[in-house]
Design a protein around this motif. Structure first.
Motif, PDB file in Angstrom:
ATOM      1  N   THR A   1      -6.516   7.823  40.774  1.00 10.00           N
ATOM      2  CA  THR A   1      -7.020   9.162  41.726  1.00 10.00           C
ATOM      3  C   THR A   1      -7.522   8.324  43.515  1.00 10.00           C
ATOM      4  OG1 THR A   1      -9.267   8.686  40.951  1.00 10.00           O
ATOM      5  CG2 THR A   1      -7.509  10.725  39.841  1.00 10.00           C
TER       6      THR A   1
ATOM      7  N   ALA B   1       3.207  15.879  41.591  1.00 10.37           N
ATOM      8  CA  ALA B   1       2.484  14.932  40.851  1.00 10.37           C
ATOM      9  C   ALA B   1       3.299  14.067  39.591  1.00 10.37           C
ATOM     10  CB  ALA B   1       0.736  16.106  40.087  1.00 10.37           C
TER      11      ALA B   1
ATOM     12  N   HIS C   1      -2.800  18.529  39.882  1.00  9.58           N
ATOM     13  CA  HIS C   1      -2.987  19.224  38.942  1.00  9.58           C
ATOM     14  C   HIS C   1      -1.407  19.142  38.283  1.00  9.58           C
ATOM     15  CE1 HIS C   1      -2.623  22.904  36.740  1.00  9.58           C
ATOM     16  NE2 HIS C   1      -3.932  23.218  37.005  1.00  9.58           N
TER      17      HIS C   1
ATOM     18  N   ARG D   1      -7.347  16.556  38.154  1.00 11.26           N
ATOM     19  CA  ARG D   1      -7.140  18.676  38.284  1.00 11.26           C
ATOM     20  C   ARG D   1      -8.061  18.593  39.473  1.00 11.26           C
ATOM     21  NH1 ARG D   1      -5.239  22.892  33.602  1.00 11.26           N
ATOM     22  NH2 ARG D   1      -4.139  20.763  33.217  1.00 11.26           N
ATOM     23  N   HIS D   2      -9.564  18.218  37.992  1.00  9.73           N
ATOM     24  CA  HIS D   2     -10.919  18.045  38.921  1.00  9.73           C
ATOM     25  C   HIS D   2     -10.481  16.904  39.864  1.00  9.73           C
ATOM     26  CE1 HIS D   2     -11.440  20.657  34.855  1.00  9.73           C
ATOM     27  NE2 HIS D   2     -11.096  19.996  34.591  1.00  9.73           N
TER      28      HIS D   2
ATOM     29  N   HIS E   1      -8.861  15.845  41.864  1.00  9.91           N
ATOM     30  CA  HIS E   1      -7.977  16.023  43.173  1.00  9.91           C
ATOM     31  C   HIS E   1      -6.928  17.346  43.108  1.00  9.91           C
ATOM     32  CE1 HIS E   1      -8.968  12.741  45.706  1.00  9.91           C
ATOM     33  NE2 HIS E   1      -9.153  12.132  44.406  1.00  9.91           N
ATOM     34  N   PRO E   2      -6.726  18.183  43.447  1.00  5.60           N
ATOM     35  CA  PRO E   2      -5.887  19.667  42.527  1.00  5.60           C
ATOM     36  C   PRO E   2      -4.209  19.106  43.551  1.00  5.60           C
ATOM     37  CG  PRO E   2      -7.903  20.517  44.549  1.00  5.60           C
ATOM     38  CD  PRO E   2      -7.949  18.939  44.399  1.00  5.60           C
ATOM     39  N   GLN E   3      -4.393  18.092  44.272  1.00  2.00           N
ATOM     40  CA  GLN E   3      -2.454  17.703  43.946  1.00  2.00           C
ATOM     41  C   GLN E   3      -2.228  17.233  42.265  1.00  2.00           C
ATOM     42  OE1 GLN E   3      -3.334  14.901  47.413  1.00  2.00           O
ATOM     43  NE2 GLN E   3      -2.965  16.696  48.861  1.00  2.00           N
TER      44      GLN E   3
END
Length: 321
Positions: free
Chosen positions: A215, A226, A184, A177-178, A180-182
């Protein structure tokens, strides 16, 4: 059968914080405790092990978490015999620690009618066959995970290594999540993918390389799910297992040619197959060595006796004078 014993709403938040900071509960026990607290009433009929399976906690991990919850007073169990003689396990699950007396009071309030309504043994329908004596003593059934075979459990070191790999892969998944927010993931989602990610670590991929593989090169249109995207990538891009080191074939030793024995004093000429660069066969070599030691023994017997220490001292005194 599982009953809830939830504290009033004004104490619910404080109890949840106490669970998170509880020093004697591991992460599985805390997740299971918080998850069951939020279940609706229609889910209370399921056993605690069923709720644990829905979270991906099973086997030894579930037994360890359950043992900690019982020791801390959050889970209480009782076994009783039902109408037809089958054993029933009553489980009381609380979001606050309860003593045995407090748990029994809650249990009697919840299940008292069920216990009192049970038919006495003499009022049940007779079983088929003639009566016979008791055979199993005081044995009570032990709750086990169906479908598991513990006749040959893995070694402790192998189990610890496997748990470490799964825990490391779960940390990698939660850290995405850190980047890429996608990507999460929740705790439950990461736990469901941890075993597939741990296979990468078993095949020699480091945690940094695993994070980079998950990522990099994301779709241009974005990631809609995700969990689905990461599961597909973990399976499709799984590296091949490391190849076993090539072992050079060992050629059989070449037999040496027969040569004539060069021992002195041999009665007749004979040949033998040497191992190295020797020119005398084994029997002749042993005979030669025996003759050498016999000569040395004879020479030792013919030598004059060695001087005594008095003679040596007297000789030294004469030399000094």
């Amino acid at each position: 059968m599982l009953w809830h014993a939830i504290a009033p709403s004004r104490r619910y938040t404080k109890a949840s914080h106490d669970v998170v900071r509880h020093p004697r509960l591991n992460s599985d026990a805390k997740i299971l405790l918080l998850y069951v607290q939020g279940l609706p009433e229609q889910e209370v009929e399921k056993a605690l092990s069923d709720h644990a399976k829905s979270l991906g906690i099973s086997g030894r991990a579930y037994q360890r978490a359950k043992k900690q919850l019982i020791a801390s007073g959050f889970v209480h169990e009782w076994k009783r015999q039902g109408r037809r003689g089958y054993w029933v396990t009553d489980q009381l699950f609380a979001n606050i620690s309860l003593t045995d007396e407090q748990a029994k009071a809650v249990r009697n309030d919840r299940v008292g009618d069920v216990v009192r309504s049970a038919v006495a043994p003499g009022a049940q329908e007779p079983t088929v066959g003639r009566p016979r004596g008791r055979e199993t003593g005081d044995y009570e059934p032990v709750e086990e995970e169906p479908g598991k075979n513990y006749s040959h459990p893995p070694s402790e070191l192998a189990e610890l290594a496997e748990l470490a790999e799964v825990a490391e892969s779960e940390r990698v998944l939660l850290s995405l999540r850190h980047a890429h927010p996608q990507l999460h993931l929740g705790v439950r989602e990461a736990r469901g993918l941890a075993e597939a990610a741990a296979e990468w670590i078993r095949r020699g991929v480091s945690a940094a390389d695993l994070r980079r593989a998950l990522t990099s090169e994301l779709p241009r249109e974005g990631v809609r799910s995700a969990v689905g995207f990461l599961r597909h990538r973990l399976v499709q891009k799984l590296p091949a297992p490391p190849a076993a080191p090539a072992v050079a074939p060992v050629s059989p030793p070449v037999a040496r040619e027969l040569i004539a024995c060069e021992a002195e004093g041999a009665v007749e000429e004979h040949v033998f197959r040497p191992v190295g660069d020797e020119t005398v066969c084994g029997p002749c070599y042993r005979e030669e060595q025996a003759a050498v030691w016999a000569r040395r023994a004879e020479e030792a017997r013919n030598e004059p006796p060695a001087p005594t220490w008095r003679e040596r001292v007297a000789a030294l005194g004469g030399a000094t004078a």
